[in-house]
Design an enzyme around this catalytic site. Structure first.
Site, PDB file in Angstrom:
ATOM      1  N   ILE A 183       0.849  -1.194   0.000  1.00 13.96           N
ATOM      2  CA  ILE A 183       0.000   0.000   0.000  1.00 13.96           C
ATOM      3  C   ILE A 183       0.883   1.242   0.000  1.00 13.96           C
ATOM      4  O   ILE A 183       1.766   1.386   0.853  1.00 13.96           O
ATOM      5  CB  ILE A 183      -0.922   0.039   1.241  1.00 13.96           C
ATOM      6  N   VAL A 189      -8.567  -3.357   4.153  1.00  6.91           N
ATOM      7  CA  VAL A 189      -7.582  -4.165   3.440  1.00  6.91           C
ATOM      8  C   VAL A 189      -6.771  -5.028   4.391  1.00  6.91           C
ATOM      9  O   VAL A 189      -6.322  -6.127   4.015  1.00  6.91           O
ATOM     10  CB  VAL A 189      -6.665  -3.269   2.574  1.00  6.91           C
ATOM     11  N   GLY A 249     -10.734   1.540  -2.809  1.00  8.72           N
ATOM     12  CA  GLY A 249      -9.293   1.601  -3.019  1.00  8.72           C
ATOM     13  C   GLY A 249      -8.581   0.718  -2.014  1.00  8.72           C
ATOM     14  O   GLY A 249      -9.078  -0.337  -1.643  1.00  8.72           O
ATOM     15  N   GLU A 250      -7.391   1.132  -1.599  1.00  5.86           N
ATOM     16  CA  GLU A 250      -6.582   0.404  -0.618  1.00  5.86           C
ATOM     17  C   GLU A 250      -6.049  -0.923  -1.145  1.00  5.86           C
ATOM     18  O   GLU A 250      -5.391  -1.656  -0.419  1.00  5.86           O
ATOM     19  CB  GLU A 250      -7.367   0.114   0.681  1.00  5.86           C
ATOM     20  N   GLY A 251      -6.364  -1.294  -2.379  1.00  5.00           N
ATOM     21  CA  GLY A 251      -6.032  -2.623  -2.867  1.00  5.00           C
ATOM     22  C   GLY A 251      -7.108  -3.650  -2.567  1.00  5.00           C
ATOM     23  O   GLY A 251      -6.928  -4.838  -2.839  1.00  5.00           O
TER      24      GLY A 251
END
Length: 337
Positions: A71, A105, A304-306
């Protein structure tokens, strides 16, 4: 790991020297797939996934054992134009949440057995406002891409790159507009929930920033002019993964804007990457189409954040478990017709 570039010339050279998949491993994986106890093609895209992964790991019967989630966080000067629903200080606050294990995440990474690293990049120095001029100097761009490159663990066997950065959907939209064309409104969404006036300001900033670059701009220069440090770092990480032959699951709109830079800079640069998901952010579906990537999941995520990429680890794990663990017709004593 120290990146093998110190200037833009070295970076561009890496984009012309991209490793290719292992043809022998792919052929052997295809032979194995044809012998498994199932009708041909019955597992659909899971079969394609397993053979794709095998070709990059160089083995016809691979296992997924060391996935990594990296991240990256950065701040954006364009936020001062009122393009986000949240203030810039939230970036650092969320970095603290990642480091404490409290974000979505974190839970997903733990669920799917991935190690997670967090890389804040100069949060006290936001990029310049890309409406007025370049977001980053050449040195800042190289520094961010080097951080991304170095963040990739060479012994990992899968990478998901994620991000945190208030205002970064604005930057990602400007990158997409500059490289793909269209209207600013085609690429600009509400991000973290900006209101209608904020969306109008955001679209205007995207249009003005992209317009500075003119037609058919150089992709790396687009990243420097319009990107954020975390977006540049994701591009560096995805490029590093290619050179380490580590497959990549792409996350959402912002991650895919970083990937788009590589895709436009070197055709085939994303052959080692699969789209983890299609998110709810305006423009993500269009961006995936531009990348030629069909998403594994579509769950209306816009975090988001992966997060979407990490969720897709479960799909890839399933594909590899079937491919590498199933018996062949001969092993199971089953007639193959």
């Amino acid at each position: 790991m120290t990146p093998p570039f110190s200037d833009l010339a070295g970076l561009r050279a890496l984009l012309t020297e991209l490793p290719v998949p292992d043809a022998a491993a792919l052929s052997a994986a295809q032979v194995r797939n044809a012998q498994l106890t199932k009708p041909a093609g019955a597992l659909g895209r899971l079969e394609e996934l397993a053979m794709w992964y095998a070709s990059w790991r160089g083995t016809p019967r691979p296992r997924l054992e060391r996935p990594q989630v990296a991240i990256f966080a950065g701040n954006h000067g364009v936020v001062a134009r009122g393009v986000s629903a949240f203030p810039a200080e939230v970036t650092a606050q969320m970095v603290g949440n990642f480091e404490a294990g409290g974000a979505a995440v974190n839970q997903l990474a733990e669920t799917f057995g991935a190690t997670m690293t967090v890389h804040p990049i100069a949060l006290d120095r936001p990029t310049a406002d890309f409406v007025e001029g370049p977001a980053m100097t050449e040195a800042e761009l190289l520094e961010a891409m080097a951080i991304g490159w170095s963040a990739v663990d060479p012994v990992s066997d899968l990478l998901v790159a994620g991000e945190m950065g208030i205002g970064n959907t604005c930057s990602a939209s400007a990158i997409a507009l500059a490289l793909e064309g269209g209207r600013a409104q085609d690429w600009t969404g509400r991000g973290t929930g900006v209101d209608a006036p904020g969306l109008a300001r955001k679209s205007e900033a995207v249009a003005q920033g992209a317009a500075r670059l003119g037609p058919d701009p150089d992709p790396i220069e687009v990243l420097r002019q319009l990107g954020g440090r975390e977006i540049a770092a994701m591009a560096g990480a995805i490029l590093a993964a290619r050179h380490h032959r580590i497959p990549v699951l792409l996350d959402g709109f912002i991650c895919c804007s970083a990937a788009l830079v590589l895709h436009r800079a070197a055709p085939g640069a994303l052959d080692h990457a699969v789209a983890g998901h299609q998110g709810a952010e305006a423009g993500h579906a269009r961006l995936l189409q531009a990348l030629g990537k069909a998403p594994l999941l579509a769950l209306d995520l816009r975090l988001g954040e992966g997060s979407g990429g990490v969720l897709a680890i479960g799909v890839l794990r399933g594909a590899l478990a079937c491919h590498s663990g199933m018996a062949s017709f001969a092993e199971a004593g089953v007639s193959d017709g």
